[in-house]
Design an enzyme around this catalytic site. Structure first.
Site, PDB file in Angstrom:
ATOM      1  N   ASP A 160       0.875  -1.121  -0.009  1.00 45.65           N
ATOM      2  CA  ASP A 160       0.067   0.052   0.059  1.00 45.65           C
ATOM      3  C   ASP A 160       0.874   1.191  -0.025  1.00 45.65           C
ATOM      4  O   ASP A 160       1.860   1.330   0.930  1.00 45.65           O
ATOM      5  CB  ASP A 160      -0.883  -0.147   1.310  1.00 45.65           C
ATOM      6  CG  ASP A 160      -1.970   1.165   1.219  1.00 45.65           C
ATOM      7  OD1 ASP A 160      -3.278   0.689   1.215  1.00 45.65           O
ATOM      8  OD2 ASP A 160      -1.478   2.275   1.285  1.00 45.65           O
TER       9      ASP A 160
ATOM     10  N   ASP B  43      -3.870   2.663  -5.006  1.00 46.56           N
ATOM     11  CA  ASP B  43      -2.490   2.251  -4.486  1.00 46.56           C
ATOM     12  C   ASP B  43      -2.137   1.133  -3.561  1.00 46.56           C
ATOM     13  O   ASP B  43      -1.324   1.266  -2.835  1.00 46.56           O
ATOM     14  CB  ASP B  43      -2.141   3.539  -3.680  1.00 46.56           C
ATOM     15  CG  ASP B  43      -2.849   3.404  -2.177  1.00 46.56           C
ATOM     16  OD1 ASP B  43      -3.730   2.649  -2.069  1.00 46.56           O
ATOM     17  OD2 ASP B  43      -2.326   4.268  -1.369  1.00 46.56           O
ATOM     18  N   GLU B  44      -2.925   0.180  -3.879  1.00 39.86           N
ATOM     19  CA  GLU B  44      -2.609  -1.227  -3.207  1.00 39.86           C
ATOM     20  C   GLU B  44      -2.645  -2.584  -4.177  1.00 39.86           C
ATOM     21  O   GLU B  44      -3.563  -2.451  -5.253  1.00 39.86           O
ATOM     22  CB  GLU B  44      -3.492  -1.170  -2.212  1.00 39.86           C
ATOM     23  CG  GLU B  44      -4.820  -1.194  -2.473  1.00 39.86           C
ATOM     24  CD  GLU B  44      -5.539  -1.350  -1.280  1.00 39.86           C
ATOM     25  OE1 GLU B  44      -5.599  -2.204  -0.491  1.00 39.86           O
ATOM     26  OE2 GLU B  44      -6.797  -0.604  -1.094  1.00 39.86           O
TER      27      GLU B  44
HETATM   28  P1  TTP Z   1      -5.191   5.042   1.463  1.00 40.15           P
HETATM   29  O1  TTP Z   1      -4.223   3.945   0.976  1.00 40.15           O
HETATM   30  O2  TTP Z   1      -6.429   4.469   2.165  1.00 40.15           O
HETATM   31  O3  TTP Z   1      -4.648   6.382   1.976  1.00 40.15           O
HETATM   32  P2  TTP Z   1      -2.992   7.013   1.472  1.00 40.15           P
HETATM   33  O4  TTP Z   1      -2.309   6.097   0.563  1.00 40.15           O
HETATM   34  O5  TTP Z   1      -3.314   8.547   1.434  1.00 40.15           O
HETATM   35  O6  TTP Z   1      -2.329   6.893   3.066  1.00 40.15           O
HETATM   36  P3  TTP Z   1      -1.602   5.840   3.703  1.00 40.15           P
HETATM   37  O7  TTP Z   1      -0.462   6.132   4.030  1.00 40.15           O
HETATM   38  O8  TTP Z   1      -2.533   5.755   5.243  1.00 40.15           O
HETATM   39  O9  TTP Z   1      -1.975   4.535   2.808  1.00 40.15           O
HETATM   40  O10 TTP Z   1      -5.619   5.581  -0.252  1.00 40.15           O
HETATM   41  C1  TTP Z   1      -5.084   5.676  -1.375  1.00 40.15           C
HETATM   42  C2  TTP Z   1      -5.482   6.877  -2.041  1.00 40.15           C
HETATM   43  O11 TTP Z   1      -6.689   6.800  -2.237  1.00 40.15           O
HETATM   44  C3  TTP Z   1      -5.253   8.064  -1.272  1.00 40.15           C
HETATM   45  O12 TTP Z   1      -4.012   8.788  -1.405  1.00 40.15           O
HETATM   46  C4  TTP Z   1      -6.446   8.954  -1.824  1.00 40.15           C
HETATM   47  C5  TTP Z   1      -7.605   8.029  -1.980  1.00 40.15           C
HETATM   48  N1  TTP Z   1      -8.550   8.114  -1.236  1.00 40.15           N
HETATM   49  C6  TTP Z   1      -9.766   8.885  -1.600  1.00 40.15           C
HETATM   50  O13 TTP Z   1      -9.763   9.844  -2.491  1.00 40.15           O
HETATM   51  N2  TTP Z   1     -10.753   9.014  -0.684  1.00 40.15           N
HETATM   52  C7  TTP Z   1     -10.837   8.343   0.452  1.00 40.15           C
HETATM   53  O14 TTP Z   1     -11.943   8.429   1.457  1.00 40.15           O
HETATM   54  C8  TTP Z   1      -9.758   7.314   0.794  1.00 40.15           C
HETATM   55  C9  TTP Z   1      -9.446   6.471   1.974  1.00 40.15           C
HETATM   56  C10 TTP Z   1      -8.544   7.419  -0.035  1.00 40.15           C
HETATM   57 MG    MG Z   2      -2.135   4.075   0.838  1.00 42.83          MG
END
Ligand code: TTP
Ligand code: MG
Length: 344
Positions: free
Chosen positions: A8, A105-106
């Site tokens: 992730d 992103d995962e």
């Molecule tokens: P995430 O992997 O949940 O968050 P992140 O990568 O920003 O942070 P982390 O380091 O905790 O993993 O989500 C990936 C992307 O998806 C995030 O950068 C933006 C988008 N996203 C949204 O647009 N709305 C949301 O509610 C969430 C949770 C994520």
């Molecule tokens: Mg993330």
């Protein structure tokens, strides 16, 4: 026993923005909506610096602004994030084809068959992603998808967590139930009404009680998930239908020279992706979006599948020629489709 890796990206949208604008590194950055915190919209994500102020995904932008007025607010540039995402996925596929693409992103990888230690595989992935995109990620490794996803979240950012079988129960026990995949706000509320807040408490319930409350299928799932049991396979239906790239210009463009140069660059990138992932294509489509958002596509089919840059470029330009460039251009894209595997 399986070895499943979950990866992730860290603060993904914010990290992409910080990379392309290094002045933002180390500063609170909030991505969401149109980037104007006085307007409606919610936070897509926030940099780790902004999270210290209590800012997180799904928070209204106005609230985020009141928590940290000096944060930098930026609009969502989905195309830019999708480009970086694609680079990451290409790296992951080069590690193993047993890859499940979960979201922007995962991803999950089944690394059971790779004859290298988990730590070594993870370091290789982290380095390749850092070299290729400048971004960091967090990785979790465990015997199944459920636990691997929990593991990747345990040591963010830039973390690496391996859950060993003997540690499963002690790790799960104190976690809030929401951390289990498949438990959303509704189930969380129902469980809370039953006095259940942690995974350990959930695991203390009898199967009958869960089936009574949640039905046979979901009740059964909760029973096993709370014990860290998950046999679900990776969904590796990854064969791409097409490989594509597109660019939105900073300013709408009228210059054919510039548009042509951009198309040539996009072609180069697509051909690199095709070669990296061992595909040839038969159809090349060009997409042009004008300043008023009118969008046209033109496709050219090549008699035989190819991954030669000159042939793909020729087809791309044949497609472009059939677009009447009557207005300024906002975006240009190109897609290679009707893919065939090079090694087939
Ligand atoms: P995430 O992997 O949940 O968050 P992140 O990568 O920003 O942070 P982390 O380091 O905790 O993993 O989500 C990936 C992307 O998806 C995030 O950068 C933006 C988008 N996203 C949204 O647009 N709305 C949301 O509610 C969430 C949770 C994520
Ligand atoms: Mg993330």
């Amino acid at each position: 026993m399986r070895r499943i890796l979950h990866i992730d990206m860290d603060a993904f949208f914010a990290a992409v923005e910080q990379k392309r604008c290094p002045e933002l590194i180390g500063r609170p950055v909030v991505i969401g909506g149109s980037g104007d915190p006085t307007k409606r919209g919610v936070v897509a994500t926030a940099s780790y610096e902004a999270r210290k102020f209590g800012i997180h995904s799904a928070l209204p932008l106005k609230t985020a602004y009141s928590l940290c007025p000096r944060a930098v607010f930026l609009p969502v540039d989905y195309e830019a994030y999708a480009r970086e995402s694609q680079k990451v996925k290409i790296i992951l596929r080069s590690v193993t084809l047993a890859m499940e693409d979960v979201g922007i992103d995962e991803a999950f990888l089944d690394i059971s068959e790779i004859g290298k230690p988990s730590g070594e595989i993870s370091q290789l992935i982290k380095k390749a992603i850092k070299d290729e995109t400048g971004l960091t990620c967090s990785i979790g490794i465990a015997p199944n998808k459920l636990l691997a996803k929990i593991a990747s979240d345990m040591d963010k950012p830039d973390g690496l967590t391996v859950i060993m079988p003997e540690d499963i129960l002690s790790i799960l026990k104190p976690l809030p139930v929401r951390r289990l995949w498949g438990i959303g706000p509704k189930t969380e509320k129902s469980l809370k009404d039953m006095g259940i807040e942690t995974v350990g408490e959930l695991a203390s319930l009898q199967m009958e009680a869960l089936v009574d409350s949640f039905g046979p299928s979901y009740g059964n799932y909760l029973y096993h998930a709370s014990r860290g049991i998950d046999d679900s396979p990776l969904i590796t239906d990854w064969e791409p239908k097409s490989i594509s790239r597109e660019t939105t210009f900073q300013k709408d463009m009228a210059s054919w020279q510039f548009i042509a140069k951009t198309l040539a660059d996009l072609t180069k990138d697509v051909v690199t992706d095709m070669k990296d992932s061992s595909f040839k294509a038969r159809t090349v489509t060009v997409k042009v979006r004008f300043s008023d958002f009118e969008t046209v596509t033109r496709a050219t089919t090549i008699p035989h599948a190819t991954d030669r840059e000159d042939e793909i470029r020729k087809a791309a330009f044949a497609s472009l020629k059939r677009v009447e460039l009557k207005k300024r251009v906002r975006l240009i894209g190109m897609r290679a489709s009707h893919l065939e595997r090079t090694d087939a």
